[in-house]
Design a protein around this motif. Sequence first.
Motif, PDB file in Angstrom:
ATOM      1  N   MET A  73      19.341 -57.299  40.141  1.00 27.95           N
ATOM      2  CA  MET A  73      18.157 -56.457  40.298  1.00 27.95           C
ATOM      3  C   MET A  73      17.561 -56.772  41.655  1.00 27.95           C
ATOM      4  O   MET A  73      17.076 -57.890  41.891  1.00 27.95           O
ATOM      5  CB  MET A  73      17.140 -56.760  39.201  1.00 27.95           C
ATOM      6  CG  MET A  73      17.552 -56.299  37.814  1.00 27.95           C
ATOM      7  SD  MET A  73      17.391 -54.519  37.616  1.00 27.95           S
ATOM      8  CE  MET A  73      15.659 -54.266  37.927  1.00 27.95           C
ATOM      9  N   CYS A  74      17.643 -55.823  42.581  1.00 26.15           N
ATOM     10  CA  CYS A  74      17.105 -56.016  43.925  1.00 26.15           C
ATOM     11  C   CYS A  74      17.587 -57.338  44.530  1.00 26.15           C
ATOM     12  O   CYS A  74      16.808 -58.095  45.134  1.00 26.15           O
ATOM     13  CB  CYS A  74      15.584 -55.959  43.915  1.00 26.15           C
ATOM     14  SG  CYS A  74      14.936 -54.354  43.406  1.00 26.15           S
ATOM     15  N   GLY A  75      18.860 -57.630  44.340  1.00 30.72           N
ATOM     16  CA  GLY A  75      19.463 -58.810  44.935  1.00 30.72           C
ATOM     17  C   GLY A  75      19.399 -60.067  44.098  1.00 30.72           C
ATOM     18  O   GLY A  75      20.000 -61.082  44.463  1.00 30.72           O
ATOM     19  N   VAL A  76      18.661 -60.049  42.995  1.00 29.75           N
ATOM     20  CA  VAL A  76      18.523 -61.237  42.141  1.00 29.75           C
ATOM     21  C   VAL A  76      19.479 -61.126  40.961  1.00 29.75           C
ATOM     22  O   VAL A  76      19.455 -60.135  40.215  1.00 29.75           O
ATOM     23  CB  VAL A  76      17.078 -61.395  41.636  1.00 29.75           C
ATOM     24  CG1 VAL A  76      16.971 -62.585  40.680  1.00 29.75           C
ATOM     25  CG2 VAL A  76      16.132 -61.560  42.807  1.00 29.75           C
ATOM     26  N   SER A  77      20.301 -62.141  40.752  1.00 29.55           N
ATOM     27  CA  SER A  77      21.282 -62.117  39.664  1.00 29.55           C
ATOM     28  C   SER A  77      20.593 -62.184  38.306  1.00 29.55           C
ATOM     29  O   SER A  77      19.631 -62.936  38.113  1.00 29.55           O
ATOM     30  CB  SER A  77      22.251 -63.294  39.793  1.00 29.55           C
ATOM     31  OG  SER A  77      23.124 -63.347  38.674  1.00 29.55           O
ATOM     32  N   VAL A  78      21.097 -61.390  37.366  1.00 26.43           N
ATOM     33  CA  VAL A  78      20.605 -61.440  35.978  1.00 26.43           C
ATOM     34  C   VAL A  78      21.757 -61.796  35.035  1.00 26.43           C
ATOM     35  O   VAL A  78      21.706 -61.493  33.839  1.00 26.43           O
ATOM     36  CB  VAL A  78      19.950 -60.108  35.561  1.00 26.43           C
ATOM     37  CG1 VAL A  78      18.716 -59.836  36.393  1.00 26.43           C
ATOM     38  CG2 VAL A  78      20.930 -58.940  35.666  1.00 26.43           C
ATOM     39  N   VAL A  79      22.791 -62.437  35.575  1.00 32.41           N
ATOM     40  CA  VAL A  79      23.941 -62.829  34.758  1.00 32.41           C
ATOM     41  C   VAL A  79      23.642 -64.173  34.097  1.00 32.41           C
ATOM     42  O   VAL A  79      23.357 -65.160  34.792  1.00 32.41           O
ATOM     43  CB  VAL A  79      25.222 -62.939  35.612  1.00 32.41           C
ATOM     44  CG1 VAL A  79      26.404 -63.393  34.751  1.00 32.41           C
ATOM     45  CG2 VAL A  79      25.533 -61.596  36.253  1.00 32.41           C
ATOM     46  N   PRO A  80      23.717 -64.252  32.773  1.00 32.90           N
ATOM     47  CA  PRO A  80      23.443 -65.525  32.087  1.00 32.90           C
ATOM     48  C   PRO A  80      24.618 -66.484  32.222  1.00 32.90           C
ATOM     49  O   PRO A  80      25.750 -66.067  32.474  1.00 32.90           O
ATOM     50  CB  PRO A  80      23.252 -65.091  30.632  1.00 32.90           C
ATOM     51  CG  PRO A  80      24.100 -63.870  30.495  1.00 32.90           C
ATOM     52  CD  PRO A  80      24.028 -63.165  31.827  1.00 32.90           C
ATOM     53  N   SER A  81      24.350 -67.765  32.031  1.00 28.64           N
ATOM     54  CA  SER A  81      25.420 -68.761  32.091  1.00 28.64           C
ATOM     55  C   SER A  81      26.128 -68.927  30.751  1.00 28.64           C
ATOM     56  O   SER A  81      27.306 -69.275  30.708  1.00 28.64           O
ATOM     57  CB  SER A  81      24.847 -70.111  32.544  1.00 28.64           C
ATOM     58  OG  SER A  81      23.810 -70.522  31.666  1.00 28.64           O
ATOM     59  N   ALA A  82      25.438 -68.650  29.658  1.00 25.26           N
ATOM     60  CA  ALA A  82      26.032 -68.815  28.329  1.00 25.26           C
ATOM     61  C   ALA A  82      27.118 -67.767  28.099  1.00 25.26           C
ATOM     62  O   ALA A  82      26.944 -66.594  28.473  1.00 25.26           O
ATOM     63  CB  ALA A  82      24.960 -68.721  27.258  1.00 25.26           C
ATOM     64  N   PRO A  83      28.234 -68.148  27.472  1.00 26.20           N
ATOM     65  CA  PRO A  83      29.380 -67.227  27.352  1.00 26.20           C
ATOM     66  C   PRO A  83      29.094 -65.947  26.587  1.00 26.20           C
ATOM     67  O   PRO A  83      29.437 -64.854  27.048  1.00 26.20           O
ATOM     68  CB  PRO A  83      30.437 -68.084  26.633  1.00 26.20           C
ATOM     69  CG  PRO A  83      30.041 -69.496  26.868  1.00 26.20           C
ATOM     70  CD  PRO A  83      28.555 -69.493  26.955  1.00 26.20           C
ATOM     71  N   LYS A  84      28.472 -66.027  25.417  1.00 20.84           N
ATOM     72  CA  LYS A  84      28.332 -64.822  24.598  1.00 20.84           C
ATOM     73  C   LYS A  84      27.327 -63.815  25.182  1.00 20.84           C
ATOM     74  O   LYS A  84      27.610 -62.609  25.201  1.00 20.84           O
ATOM     75  CB  LYS A  84      28.006 -65.187  23.149  1.00 20.84           C
ATOM     76  CG  LYS A  84      29.218 -65.777  22.412  1.00 20.84           C
ATOM     77  CD  LYS A  84      29.010 -65.809  20.925  1.00 20.84           C
ATOM     78  CE  LYS A  84      30.220 -66.373  20.208  1.00 20.84           C
ATOM     79  NZ  LYS A  84      31.426 -65.522  20.364  1.00 20.84           N
ATOM     80  N   PRO A  85      26.152 -64.246  25.675  1.00 20.09           N
ATOM     81  CA  PRO A  85      25.304 -63.274  26.373  1.00 20.09           C
ATOM     82  C   PRO A  85      26.006 -62.665  27.583  1.00 20.09           C
ATOM     83  O   PRO A  85      25.799 -61.491  27.909  1.00 20.09           O
ATOM     84  CB  PRO A  85      24.092 -64.106  26.793  1.00 20.09           C
ATOM     85  CG  PRO A  85      24.042 -65.221  25.814  1.00 20.09           C
ATOM     86  CD  PRO A  85      25.474 -65.542  25.507  1.00 20.09           C
ATOM     87  N   ARG A  86      26.868 -63.439  28.237  1.00 24.85           N
ATOM     88  CA  ARG A  86      27.633 -62.916  29.370  1.00 24.85           C
ATOM     89  C   ARG A  86      28.599 -61.823  28.895  1.00 24.85           C
ATOM     90  O   ARG A  86      28.789 -60.817  29.577  1.00 24.85           O
ATOM     91  CB  ARG A  86      28.395 -64.057  30.038  1.00 24.85           C
ATOM     92  CG  ARG A  86      29.099 -63.677  31.325  1.00 24.85           C
ATOM     93  CD  ARG A  86      29.897 -64.855  31.854  1.00 24.85           C
ATOM     94  NE  ARG A  86      29.046 -65.908  32.356  1.00 24.85           N
ATOM     95  CZ  ARG A  86      28.817 -66.117  33.647  1.00 24.85           C
ATOM     96  NH1 ARG A  86      29.387 -65.333  34.550  1.00 24.85           N
ATOM     97  NH2 ARG A  86      28.038 -67.083  34.050  1.00 24.85           N
ATOM     98  N   GLN A  87      29.202 -62.023  27.718  1.00 25.54           N
ATOM     99  CA  GLN A  87      30.074 -60.978  27.151  1.00 25.54           C
ATOM    100  C   GLN A  87      29.295 -59.703  26.895  1.00 25.54           C
ATOM    101  O   GLN A  87      29.769 -58.596  27.191  1.00 25.54           O
ATOM    102  CB  GLN A  87      30.692 -61.466  25.833  1.00 25.54           C
ATOM    103  CG  GLN A  87      31.973 -62.248  25.974  1.00 25.54           C
ATOM    104  CD  GLN A  87      32.509 -62.655  24.613  1.00 25.54           C
ATOM    105  OE1 GLN A  87      32.094 -63.680  24.073  1.00 25.54           O
ATOM    106  NE2 GLN A  87      33.408 -61.869  24.068  1.00 25.54           N
ATOM    107  N   VAL A  88      28.117 -59.854  26.299  1.00 21.93           N
ATOM    108  CA  VAL A  88      27.281 -58.676  26.017  1.00 21.93           C
ATOM    109  C   VAL A  88      26.965 -57.938  27.315  1.00 21.93           C
ATOM    110  O   VAL A  88      27.120 -56.709  27.404  1.00 21.93           O
ATOM    111  CB  VAL A  88      25.975 -59.099  25.296  1.00 21.93           C
ATOM    112  CG1 VAL A  88      25.007 -57.913  25.201  1.00 21.93           C
ATOM    113  CG2 VAL A  88      26.283 -59.634  23.906  1.00 21.93           C
TER     114      VAL A  88
END
Length: 288
Positions: A13-28
């Motif tokens: 979002m506007c250059g800021v990562s919103v990717v989580p480190s936990a595997p399952k939220p990352r899958q979602v």
Amino acid sequence: MEIRVLGALDVRMCGVSVVPSAPKPRQVLGLLALRADQVVPAGTLADELWSGRPPRSARTTVQTYVLQLRELIDRAIATTGAATAGFACAKDVLVTSPGGYMLNSGGGLTDAREFDRLAGLGYRAMDGDDHKLAARMLDEALRLWRGPAFSDVPAGGQLAVEAKRLEETRLCALDQRIDADLRLGRHRVLLAELTVLVDRYRTHESLHGQYMLALHRSGRRGEALEVYQRLRATLVRELGMEPSAALRRLQRSILVSAPERAETGGEPAAVVRPADRPGAAARFSRVG
């Protein structure tokens, strides 16, 4: 919003990562990112997370992962002032819809869509015999790839299939870009790239055919024929099958055609297309 799935998952979002480190939220997030601006049913997300065997708590757990993603998005909005771009809060970005969720890209960059657009321009240029434009468009499309799709995301059934589909589209674009370069007489430039590709894709007939043609046009007919023999041995040993009729024709053409003729001959004609043989990505060009 910027969404990249052709390599490691990268959603910003506007250059800021919103990717989580936990595997399952990352899958979602991976599945939502791939299908940005489309509603993904909660049941599809559950199937991805638990390989078709979701627990009774699956619905609540999916909701928890969505809340975690929204927290990351809210932080990005607060940090960057993304609200001024039409996103007042995370619920405007990760939208709850009847039966599922949607990641709203806000018209931002999505690398998979951009790849499809550029590759489509390249294919149309090939159909119109504009090989220079085709090579340029397909090269631009391929440069969007930073590695295997979803390379850092645990893949359940959905993402595994999607990653395989995306890889097939990449191979098709690669095959067509090499075809365009061959038609432009760039056979010597292609040799280093094709050497690596045929080692990586040991049963890919189209790439081997292109490598044979590039070698032959570079005056290396013996090596071109050796490539055919190695491929044939691999196909027989691993798949129990002979090379396609098109590849056998190419081998015969190399046997009877002088290298200088292949090098200076007219524009090659395509002899293999995806529909001609299951598993063969795209066409390669005839000698002479």
